[in-house]
Design an enzyme around this catalytic site. Structure first.
Site, short mmCIF file in Angstrom:
data_model
loop_
_atom_site.label_atom_id
_atom_site.label_comp_id
_atom_site.label_asym_id
_atom_site.label_seq_id
_atom_site.Cartn_x
_atom_site.Cartn_y
_atom_site.Cartn_z
N ARG A 50 -5.31 -4.55 5.68
CA ARG A 50 -5.67 -6.02 6.29
C ARG A 50 -7.27 -6.16 5.65
O ARG A 50 -7.96 -6.98 5.84
CB ARG A 50 -5.64 -5.95 7.86
CG ARG A 50 -6.27 -4.63 8.80
CD ARG A 50 -6.07 -5.16 9.84
NE ARG A 50 -6.48 -3.75 10.70
CZ ARG A 50 -5.78 -2.56 11.07
NH1 ARG A 50 -4.73 -2.43 10.36
NH2 ARG A 50 -6.21 -1.64 11.50
N LYS A 93 0.83 -1.10 -0.12
CA LYS A 93 0.27 0.03 0.03
C LYS A 93 0.86 1.17 0.04
O LYS A 93 0.85 2.15 -0.63
CB LYS A 93 -0.97 0.07 1.21
CG LYS A 93 -1.84 1.19 1.42
CD LYS A 93 -2.96 0.92 2.63
CE LYS A 93 -3.57 2.12 2.69
NZ LYS A 93 -4.50 2.34 3.85
N GLU A 143 -4.75 -6.56 15.00
CA GLU A 143 -4.21 -5.20 14.32
C GLU A 143 -5.26 -4.21 14.37
O GLU A 143 -5.17 -2.96 14.67
CB GLU A 143 -3.59 -5.34 13.13
CG GLU A 143 -2.64 -4.14 12.74
CD GLU A 143 -1.77 -4.21 11.57
OE1 GLU A 143 -2.42 -4.22 10.28
OE2 GLU A 143 -0.63 -4.43 11.31
N GLU A 154 10.43 -4.50 4.62
CA GLU A 154 10.75 -5.83 4.46
C GLU A 154 10.51 -6.12 2.58
O GLU A 154 11.06 -6.67 2.07
CB GLU A 154 9.62 -6.81 4.86
CG GLU A 154 10.01 -6.91 6.43
CD GLU A 154 9.19 -5.88 7.12
OE1 GLU A 154 8.88 -4.65 6.78
OE2 GLU A 154 8.65 -6.19 8.63
#
Ligand SMILES: O=P(O)(O)OC[C@H]1O[C@](O)(CO)[C@@H](O)[C@@H]1O
Length: 535
Positions: free
Chosen positions: A257, A198, A342, A204
């Site tokens: 998510r 996003k 989350e 990572e």
């Protein structure tokens, strides 16, 4: 709200002396404490809930103005107040629906345009019209993490029987082992790489993207030509060298998510095809309509949320196990961990007041029957009570292996029955006696075989796990998390709790390289860094 919470606390106190099994003296209990919609059946009768407790929970939802909050979300109000954003993942599956306004502008034309571009791209890849530099694409590698990984990885695995496109692989961890093991055996000249992020800044993902580009560059003249990007940050995708026609953008009102429904779902779309991906969206949209329209007491996401509130905030059970009896839902527990923990793992309300009660349970799980041979021992006899959410399909995809499926279903039902009923001391003594024990040894052996029972669970039954059914289930869980967040008064759509660790990791990199002495760091961290540096 305080009155409603007090009322719930009273009902929970009263329930502590109740045995769930005894509630089935009411022959209608299973029918009255269950609900069906869209082909899904949700049973919450194996809990200590009674009519009074249910009424208190519904009152809690009403006191929190759930109906108002729901309307605000669907109509594009900026309910993510810390980031001043609307929350409109539902727009991504509203393809046949009406306009949705954000800041006075209808977002649907752009949603549809991006969806159609994705569909064209996915079908071109599947049909070999879009090729790699060594021929038709045989493998797709999605690089992403968190919401840019878990949704696609979960759904691609769940829908394996529908795959008829290139093979899909996923790289998420910055551990170089992930990229190394995933790329092993792939032909770079026939691999499409999708960088899913996003923000397009996640360390990572960007580190893995650079590594995979180097891998690709060893084999093809134009590595970037075999990349696509899924992101809200189109300037950064351009800087990475990805051509605009290979970039599928979305807006900041899609939370990570909650993003599998849009461009982040591209790998799924390539795996199963655009038409089946649309079935997945349609399933989500059906659940949206149900959530908006069904009365609270018959509303599946609301009921799932209320049983969650009952167990966690009401009765104080700290964790919840998600136990799909469906091997292809292997990654669903991990997906739900992010979705729920989350979203609702917060310390303050929207207004900034410290929460007076738990913000949500620790969510964990594994498919059955495997878990039965691992951690169910604790679920049955451990001293902590873990409410369980069982899931099982009416049918599998292997009609020729019907015996397997019946065994799977029997195990699922047996577990919830065992948790509720347990086994008393008399039955345990009889078993010990049959085994030839007597006297004090019989008592000792019998005690090991007692199950206290009275352990709550709920069960979700669904038809065969098709793309549409998966869409319904994922949207069901999204809305459940929303309802819980509304009742707790928190913002379920930000995630400030992940920031601190990211910042500290950045500062520790030079310490681990030996370029900084780490002044200001605590003694433990410095000592550990020293061990890792080997100096
Ligand atoms: O898609 P991005 O921006 O790379 O973020 C990946 C994930 O990282 C998080 O921001 C948490 O670190 C998640 O919310 C998100 O799903």
């Amino acid at each position: 709200m305080t009155d409603a919470w007090n009322e719930l606390a009273e009902k929970a106190e009263a329930a502590k002396s109740r045995r769930i099994e005894d509630l089935f003296a009411d022959p209608e209990r299973a029918a009255r404490f269950s609900a069906s919609a869209l082909g899904l059946h949700f049973d919450y009768s194996k809990t200590a809930l009674d009519e009074d407790a249910m009424a208190a929970l519904i009152e809690l939802a009403e006191a929190a103005d759930l109906a108002g909050a729901r309307k605000a979300m669907f109509s594009g109000e900026k309910i993510n107040t810390t980031e001043d954003r609307a929350v409109l993942h539902t727009a991504l599956r509203n393809l046949d629906g009406g306009p949705i306004l954000v800041d006075g502008k209808d977002v649907m034309p752009e949603v549809r345009e991006t969806h159609d571009r994705m569909a064209q791209f996915a079908e071109d890849v599947r049909a070999g019209r879009i090729k790699g530099q060594g021929g038709a694409i045989t493998d797709v590698v999605n690089i992403g993490i968190g919401g840019s990984d878990l949704g696609p990885v979960m759904a691609v695995q769940a829908l394996a029987p529908y795959h008829d496109g290139p093979r899909c692989h996923f790289i998420s961890n910055v551990d170089g082992a992930d990229a190394t093991d995933t790329l092993k055996g792939l032909d770079p000249a026939r691999t499409l790489v999708i960088v899913a992020s996003k923000t397009f800044t996640t360390i990572e993902t960007m580190t893995n993207a650079q590594t995979v580009r180097r891998w690709m560059a060893q084999a093809v003249a134009e590595p970037a030509a075999q990349f696509a990007a899924l992101s809200t940050a189109e300037d950064l995708t351009a800087a990475f060298g990805i051509a605009p026609e290979r970039v599928f953008g979305f807006e900041d009102w899609v939370g990570g998510r909650y993003s599998v429904w849009g461009p982040i779902g591209l790998s799924l779309m390539i795996a199963i095809g655009a038409e089946r991906f649309d079935d997945f969206l349609a399933g989500g949209a059906e659940m949206d309509a149900h959530f908006r329209e069904a009365p609270l007491a018959a509303n599946l996401p609301v009921l799932l949320a209320l049983t969650g509130i009952w167990h966690n905030q009401g009765l104080g059970y700290a964790t919840r196990a998600v136990l799909p009896y469906e091997q292809r839902l292997l990654r669903l527990p991990a997906y739900l961990q992010q979705l729920e923990m989350e979203s609702n793992g917060k310390r303050v309300t929207k207004g900034g007041e410290v929460l007076e009660r738990a913000s949500g349970p620790i969510v964990w799980g594994e498919p059955g029957t495997n878990g039965q041979h691992a951690f169910y021992q604790l679920l049955h006899q451990g001293t902590q009570i873990v409410p369980c959410e069982f899931m099982v399909g009416i049918e599998g995809h292997e009609p020729e292996l019907r015996d397997h499926h019946i065994l799977l279903q029997a195990n699922c039902l047996a577990q919830s029955e065992a948790m509720m009923r347990g086994r008393g001391i008399e039955a345990a003594r009889a078993i010990a006696a049959d085994l030839g024990f007597s006297g004090a040894e019989l008592e000792r052996q019998a005690a090991q075989r007692v199950f206290e029972g009275n352990r709550p669970s709920v069960t979700l039954i669904y038809p065969r796990l098709s793309p549409r059914v998966l869409g319904q289930i994922v949207a069901l869980y999204e809305h459940r998390v929303f309802v819980e967040g509304v009742i707790l008064g928190i913002n379920s759509f930000d995630q400030w709790g992940v920031e601190l660790g990211k910042e500290l990791a950045k500062a520790l990199e030079p310490v681990l390289r030996g370029d900084s002495d780490g002044a200001g760091k605590d003694g433990s961290t410095l000592a550990l860094a020293k061990v890792l540096r080997g100096s």
